[in-house]
Enzyme design. Structure first.
Site, PDB file in Angstrom:
ATOM      1  N   ARG A  13       0.837  -1.211   0.000  1.00 24.43           N
ATOM      2  CA  ARG A  13       0.000   0.000   0.000  1.00 24.43           C
ATOM      3  C   ARG A  13       0.872   1.260   0.000  1.00 24.43           C
ATOM      4  O   ARG A  13       1.015   1.921  -1.026  1.00 24.43           O
ATOM      5  CB  ARG A  13      -0.945  -0.028   1.233  1.00 24.43           C
ATOM      6  CG  ARG A  13      -2.029   1.025   1.195  1.00 24.43           C
ATOM      7  CD  ARG A  13      -1.620   2.397   1.656  1.00 24.43           C
ATOM      8  NE  ARG A  13      -1.082   2.421   3.017  1.00 24.43           N
ATOM      9  CZ  ARG A  13      -0.521   3.489   3.559  1.00 24.43           C
ATOM     10  NH1 ARG A  13      -0.396   4.613   2.858  1.00 24.43           N
ATOM     11  NH2 ARG A  13      -0.036   3.453   4.792  1.00 24.43           N
ATOM     12  N   CYS A 238       4.027   9.538   0.432  1.00 25.76           N
ATOM     13  CA  CYS A 238       2.637   9.984   0.408  1.00 25.76           C
ATOM     14  C   CYS A 238       2.496  10.968  -0.746  1.00 25.76           C
ATOM     15  O   CYS A 238       3.217  11.971  -0.800  1.00 25.76           O
ATOM     16  CB  CYS A 238       2.259  10.649   1.738  1.00 25.76           C
ATOM     17  SG  CYS A 238       0.600  11.337   1.729  1.00 25.76           S
ATOM     18  N   ASN A 247       9.254   4.294   3.527  1.00 28.14           N
ATOM     19  CA  ASN A 247       9.113   3.849   4.915  1.00 28.14           C
ATOM     20  C   ASN A 247      10.424   3.196   5.353  1.00 28.14           C
ATOM     21  O   ASN A 247      11.210   2.766   4.515  1.00 28.14           O
ATOM     22  CB  ASN A 247       8.015   2.772   5.022  1.00 28.14           C
ATOM     23  CG  ASN A 247       6.638   3.327   4.794  1.00 28.14           C
ATOM     24  OD1 ASN A 247       6.210   3.504   3.670  1.00 28.14           O
ATOM     25  ND2 ASN A 247       5.931   3.608   5.854  1.00 28.14           N
TER      26      ASN A 247
HETATM   27  P1  HMG Z   1     -13.347  13.821  -2.763  1.00 25.39           P
HETATM   28  O1  HMG Z   1     -13.183  14.275  -4.166  1.00 25.39           O
HETATM   29  O2  HMG Z   1     -13.436  14.846  -1.690  1.00 25.39           O
HETATM   30  O3  HMG Z   1     -14.597  12.850  -2.642  1.00 25.39           O
HETATM   31  O4  HMG Z   1     -12.161  12.804  -2.449  1.00 25.39           O
HETATM   32  P2  HMG Z   1     -16.135  13.153  -2.762  1.00 25.39           P
HETATM   33  O5  HMG Z   1     -16.774  12.432  -1.618  1.00 25.39           O
HETATM   34  O6  HMG Z   1     -16.384  14.608  -2.936  1.00 25.39           O
HETATM   35  O7  HMG Z   1     -16.528  12.404  -4.129  1.00 25.39           O
HETATM   36  C1  HMG Z   1     -16.065  12.849  -5.401  1.00 25.39           C
HETATM   37  C2  HMG Z   1     -16.057  11.686  -6.380  1.00 25.39           C
HETATM   38  O8  HMG Z   1     -15.094  10.704  -5.928  1.00 25.39           O
HETATM   39  C3  HMG Z   1     -17.397  10.945  -6.473  1.00 25.39           C
HETATM   40  O9  HMG Z   1     -17.479  10.419  -7.796  1.00 25.39           O
HETATM   41  C4  HMG Z   1     -17.213   9.770  -5.533  1.00 25.39           C
HETATM   42  O10 HMG Z   1     -18.008   8.657  -5.848  1.00 25.39           O
HETATM   43  C5  HMG Z   1     -15.743   9.447  -5.750  1.00 25.39           C
HETATM   44  P3  HMG Z   1     -18.395  11.142  -8.919  1.00 25.39           P
HETATM   45  O11 HMG Z   1     -19.762  11.173  -8.306  1.00 25.39           O
HETATM   46  O12 HMG Z   1     -17.801  12.503  -9.093  1.00 25.39           O
HETATM   47  O13 HMG Z   1     -18.205  10.248 -10.090  1.00 25.39           O
HETATM   48  N1  HMG Z   1     -15.139   8.809  -4.557  1.00 25.39           N
HETATM   49  C6  HMG Z   1     -14.442   7.657  -4.578  1.00 25.39           C
HETATM   50  N2  HMG Z   1     -14.094   6.813  -5.569  1.00 25.39           N
HETATM   51  C7  HMG Z   1     -13.389   5.704  -5.221  1.00 25.39           C
HETATM   52  N3  HMG Z   1     -13.022   5.429  -3.954  1.00 25.39           N
HETATM   53  C8  HMG Z   1     -13.329   6.245  -2.937  1.00 25.39           C
HETATM   54  C9  HMG Z   1     -14.071   7.417  -3.249  1.00 25.39           C
HETATM   55  N4  HMG Z   1     -14.534   8.430  -2.481  1.00 25.39           N
HETATM   56  C10 HMG Z   1     -15.186   9.260  -3.296  1.00 25.39           C
HETATM   57  N5  HMG Z   1     -12.953   5.951  -1.697  1.00 25.39           N
HETATM   58  C11 HMG Z   1     -10.968  11.106  -1.228  1.00 25.39           C
HETATM   59  C12 HMG Z   1     -11.957  12.274  -1.155  1.00 25.39           C
HETATM   60  C13 HMG Z   1     -10.545  10.754   0.171  1.00 25.39           C
HETATM   61  C14 HMG Z   1     -11.649   9.933  -1.882  1.00 25.39           C
HETATM   62  C15 HMG Z   1      -9.752  11.547  -2.105  1.00 25.39           C
HETATM   63  O14 HMG Z   1      -9.245  12.739  -1.609  1.00 25.39           O
HETATM   64  C16 HMG Z   1      -8.667  10.503  -2.154  1.00 25.39           C
HETATM   65  O15 HMG Z   1      -8.830   9.421  -2.703  1.00 25.39           O
HETATM   66  N6  HMG Z   1      -7.472  10.811  -1.578  1.00 25.39           N
HETATM   67  C17 HMG Z   1      -6.353   9.903  -1.608  1.00 25.39           C
HETATM   68  C18 HMG Z   1      -5.642  10.010  -0.318  1.00 25.39           C
HETATM   69  C19 HMG Z   1      -4.538   8.987  -0.218  1.00 25.39           C
HETATM   70  O16 HMG Z   1      -4.677   7.847  -0.630  1.00 25.39           O
HETATM   71  N7  HMG Z   1      -3.400   9.402   0.383  1.00 25.39           N
HETATM   72  C20 HMG Z   1      -2.313   8.516   0.638  1.00 25.39           C
HETATM   73  C21 HMG Z   1      -2.596   7.594   1.781  1.00 25.39           C
HETATM   74  S1  HMG Z   1      -2.399   8.326   3.381  1.00 25.39           S
HETATM   75  C22 HMG Z   1      -0.721   8.119   3.733  1.00 25.39           C
HETATM   76  O17 HMG Z   1       0.015   7.720   2.884  1.00 25.39           O
HETATM   77  C23 HMG Z   1      -0.233   8.364   5.120  1.00 25.39           C
HETATM   78  C24 HMG Z   1       0.017   7.075   5.904  1.00 25.39           C
HETATM   79  O18 HMG Z   1       0.931   6.232   5.236  1.00 25.39           O
HETATM   80  C25 HMG Z   1       0.586   7.426   7.302  1.00 25.39           C
HETATM   81  C26 HMG Z   1       1.780   8.373   7.259  1.00 25.39           C
HETATM   82  O19 HMG Z   1       2.771   8.084   6.553  1.00 25.39           O
HETATM   83  O20 HMG Z   1       1.693   9.394   7.952  1.00 25.39           O
HETATM   84  C27 HMG Z   1      -1.264   6.298   6.108  1.00 25.39           C
HETATM   85 MG    MG Z   2       3.072   6.402   5.253  1.00 27.63          MG
END
Ligand code: HMG
Ligand code: MG
Length: 297
Positions: A13, A238, A247
């Site tokens: 992931r 990220c 990581n």
């Molecule tokens: P958004 O645009 O605000 O979502 O995205 P929305 O609710 O306004 O919906 C907009 C459209 O997206 C809609 O589709 C939804 O159906 C669709 P439309 O009606 O326009 O066709 N949608 C989705 N589609 C698929 N899967 C979903 C989903 N949700 C809504 N889950 C959202 C909000 C969170 C989805 C977006 O901002 C996003 O995907 N962000 C990605 C964030 C991410 O993956 N970041 C990396 C991981 S975190 C990390 O790495 C940190 C960690 O490792 C710890 C650390 O290191 O600190 C964990």
């Molecule tokens: Mg991370």
């Protein structure tokens, strides 16, 4: 210091989410199967986020359905909202991981919501996830620093952490998202958090951007933490944290822990085999020091 540590493998992931090349679904499945064979007890296999934002993991459902599962291994995936939960529930994933940041700006850049708005979304995800029989883990990002806001107050970390535990998460992984922490800071922050949160439900998630991740693991071990996230090959990053790199590598972590007489249940050679596999698929040298050293032997 504990004689036993649990490693949570986040390579499939966190490791792949930032990669520009798409690893074929078949290869992801084969890699995860190799990770399973290494003796890991926990593997985070993908993310049910928007494929437009994280195209490298657009095949989360196919991966979750295609892997060969062992019942003693927990398979987890990231879930940001109800839409993500719906996707995850179409698979037989064991655990869902919700995530948010301690700093407002990173939270907005990452998941497009304020911290308060995120609480409302995640509360429902936790409730419905648990209702569906899934365990729920939480991630808190930018605990040791934010790429947009700089220092993050420990009081703010504590406030968000309390809210996540109140929702019902079973464990909280504390993220050094951009790899800025140092061991003294880890000691200070953990001293405060451990006094106020359940220590056995805290995990550490160190990115190694500035080479301090293993030192930070040691400081965490000394503070009594026994669960660590790491990524095979030292992959990771990220997409919404500029400058964040991999990581702490699982093989480097294993080398240090095993050398210190701390058990993990993971076989170093088998893990290395999985690292070599994904390194070849990505077509570039991965950051793990142990991996590169072993290749030269
Ligand atoms: P958004 O645009 O605000 O979502 O995205 P929305 O609710 O306004 O919906 C907009 C459209 O997206 C809609 O589709 C939804 O159906 C669709 P439309 O009606 O326009 O066709 N949608 C989705 N589609 C698929 N899967 C979903 C989903 N949700 C809504 N889950 C959202 C909000 C969170 C989805 C977006 O901002 C996003 O995907 N962000 C990605 C964030 C991410 O993956 N970041 C990396 C991981 S975190 C990390 O790495 C940190 C960690 O490792 C710890 C650390 O290191 O600190 C964990
Ligand atoms: Mg991370």
């Amino acid at each position: 210091m504990s004689e036993k540590v649990q490693i949570k493998e986040v390579g499939p992931r966190d490791g792949l989410q930032n990669e520009s090349s798409f690893v074929n679904t078949e290869d992801k499945i084969s890699w995860i199967n190799q990770l399973t064979e290494s003796g890991l007890s926990y593997i985070e296999i993908s993310s049910f986020v928007h494929p437009k934002w994280v195209p490298a993991l657009a095949d989360a459902k196919e991966v979750a359905k295609g892997i060969k599962r062992k019942k003693e291994v927990t398979y987890a995936a990231l879930v940001p909202n109800m839409k993500g939960l719906e996707g995850a529930l179409e698979t037989n994933i064991d655990e869902i991981s919700i995530f948010m940041s301690a700093s407002e700006t990173h939270n907005r850049k990452n998941i497009n919501k304020s911290i308060d708005e995120t609480f409302t979304v995640l509360q429902e995800v936790v409730k419905e996830g648990e209702r569906a029989g899934k365990s729920v883990r939480g991630y808190l990002s930018t605990v040791f620093g934010c790429p947009y806001e700089g220092m993050v107050e420990t009081e703010q970390v504590l406030k968000v952490a309390h809210t996540l535990f109140d929702m019902g998460i079973e464990e909280l992984s504390l993220g050094d998202t951009i790899g800025v922490a140092n061991p003294k800071q880890v000691q200070d922050v953990l001293g405060h958090l451990v006094a106020n949160l359940p220590k056995d439900k805290l995990a550490m998630h160190f990115h190694d951007t500035r080479g301090t991740a293993l030192a930070n693991v040691l400081a965490s071990l000394q503070a009594g933490i026994t669960t660590f996230d790491s990524a095979c090959g030292g992959l990771g990053g990220c997409p919404y944290a500029p400058g964040a790199s991999g990581n702490v590598s699982t093989e480097d972590l294993l080398y240090m822990l095993h050398g210190m007489g701390i058990e993990t249940g993971v076989e170093e050679d088998k893990l290395l085999h999985a690292s070599l596999f994904i390194e070849e698929k990505l077509g570039k040298n991965l950051p793990s020091r142990v991996l590169q050293a072993r290749k030269g032997e």
